[in-house]
Design an enzyme around this catalytic site. Sequence first.
Site: not given
Length: 646
Positions: A434, A512, A514, A516
């Site tokens: 990403e 990531d 998290d 998102d």
Amino acid sequence: MSEEAKKKEYSADSIQALEGIEHVRMRPSMYIGDIGVRGLHHLVYEVVDNSIDEAMGGHCDSIEVTINEDNSITTKDNGRGIPVDIHKKEGISALEVVMTKIGAGGKFDKDSYKVSGGLHGVGVSVVNALSDHLKASVHRGGKIWEQEYERGKSLYPVKSVGESKETGTIVTFHPDAEIFTQTIEYSYETLSNRMRELSYLNKGVTISITDRRQKDEEGNFVSDTFYSDEGLKEFVAFLDSNREPLIRDVIAMEGEKNGIPVEIAMIYNSSYTENLHSYVNNINTHEGGTHLSGFRRGLTSTLKKYADSSGMLDKVKFEVAGDDFREGLTAIISVKVGEPQFEGQTKTKLGNREVSSAVSQAVSEMLTNYLEEHPDDAKIIVQKVILAAQARHAATKAREMVQRKTVMSIGGLPGKLSDCSEQDPSLCEVFLVEGDSAGGTAKQGRDRNFQAILPLRGKILNVEKAMQHKVFENEEIKNIYTALGVTIGTEDDSKALNLEKLRYHKVVIMCDADVDGSHIETLILTFFFRYMRELIEGGHVFIATPPLYLVKKGSKKRYAWSDKERDEIVESFGGSAPIQRYKGLGEMNAEQLWDTTMNPEFRTLRQVTIDNATEADRIFSMLMGDEVPPRREFIEKNAVYANIDV
Ligand code: 0RA
């Protein structure tokens, strides 16, 4: 027969039985598929399938499954109970025969009930052979009968331990850790999904499941009870609960065609995806087969006939083909076949030729009736089909572009791809990363011999809500096709994926750790699930797991993947230590990313599998569909990919 001869025969038989058990324990995969998580859960399905057989014969309407504290499983049904009288040929209790003779399967009486469900149809004796302990209790003929076993061998003859007015069978088994070396921990999620599915496939049977290892907020054991009055009709409504229906009601039929019991339920929704699930004897036939092709054929010919005669196709200039009739269709086909022939890579493709016309006839009758009785719905369906055909023509052009680019792949690779030098695809990996900055770090950190990096720009397209031609026109998605070297479409299936030229056998999604990141991960997974399912089924898709924390003290440093692990490390460092929280891959330097997430020696890759296609489909439609509230609730309750990884 003389006593001597009888004795001889008995011991010969018991030697054979022993050989059977030894063989199961020596080659468990031959009987239950594998000795991993899947095989472990298969033990439960095998026992429950026997109870379902009783239910199908009309002898049982309640099945209870319990996961006990020690990961043993108890199943209880109110069927007739396994017979306990002395088996004529074997000279021992029929219960002991059912439990210890491999291949006896419990079905001496072939006509008493129709078919058995177990994927391998191996019988409870296999479960017994693979358990370090099993206890069977039978309520039958006014008494309670009991026998226990260790690794398939009886510990004592069947004995009566009390009286009972009920009938039924209770089996408690504990999987043998000598066989299931990977894990013996049961997943409540996996088992309860299967019980829900079974309750839809066998309406009128109450199936409950209880987990005695976990309590809810009120202090009760986690538990679910499934019961379906209308079977597949409710199953389809459940699968489509996050989609917008196009027609008033689920179309359904149930009956026997050429002696084959057929059940079908279907509905059209406003999405662009085709969502077909098929079952044979309660087994999900992932690879389809004759029942599915019969369904497709019947659907196409009936709708085509109706559309032609209604005059709605008169002004349509382009050809309307098979796929167009199934856009936005959710359907379940369930058949019961006496002697199913399973084919295909995972033995989940039905081969019996006679089933095709049975299903095709059933669909035609069901649909013809519905269309005649619901002209408004009929019009909506035909309009949807015409729109689908129109979009398909647009998509064909876009798809041809993707293919052309892939074919000329020398120099045609996407500019953003940092390829590896190794040429053998089986040794190569590609990381889908990403964002450009994390992509840069990954590019520095990787081993360029066998690891390639493809950075993706932010959020990729949500394919759940996009029409096909939009998907094939999307830059990021085109890059994925070209980088992987896969093409779309074969002679007989315009959507089939061609993996022959797959350039990397490991495709790793690295996002990531998290919210998102997990959203992007889900978007990519949705794309793979809808457009490259063969890639997942081939075991090529993985998820990287970057660490959440770095704990440092002096020269000591260790990474943590969870809060618990972080606390343990701090503890081991003497109670206090500076902690760095990684908010994204971008905060790690190249060396850290290699050490923790990319180096095959230390990293953990989670393989993406489709354990349960109906559940995966529902989850993707929920996560990526229009209805926001269920999505929020779901994300709050679970990890995003709760049901699709192992
Ligand atoms: C053999 C024969 C009969 C029933 C069963 C086995 C049976 C097996 C299991 C396993 C779990 N629950 C079960 N319930 C029944 C037929 C019995 C008869 O004819 O009375």
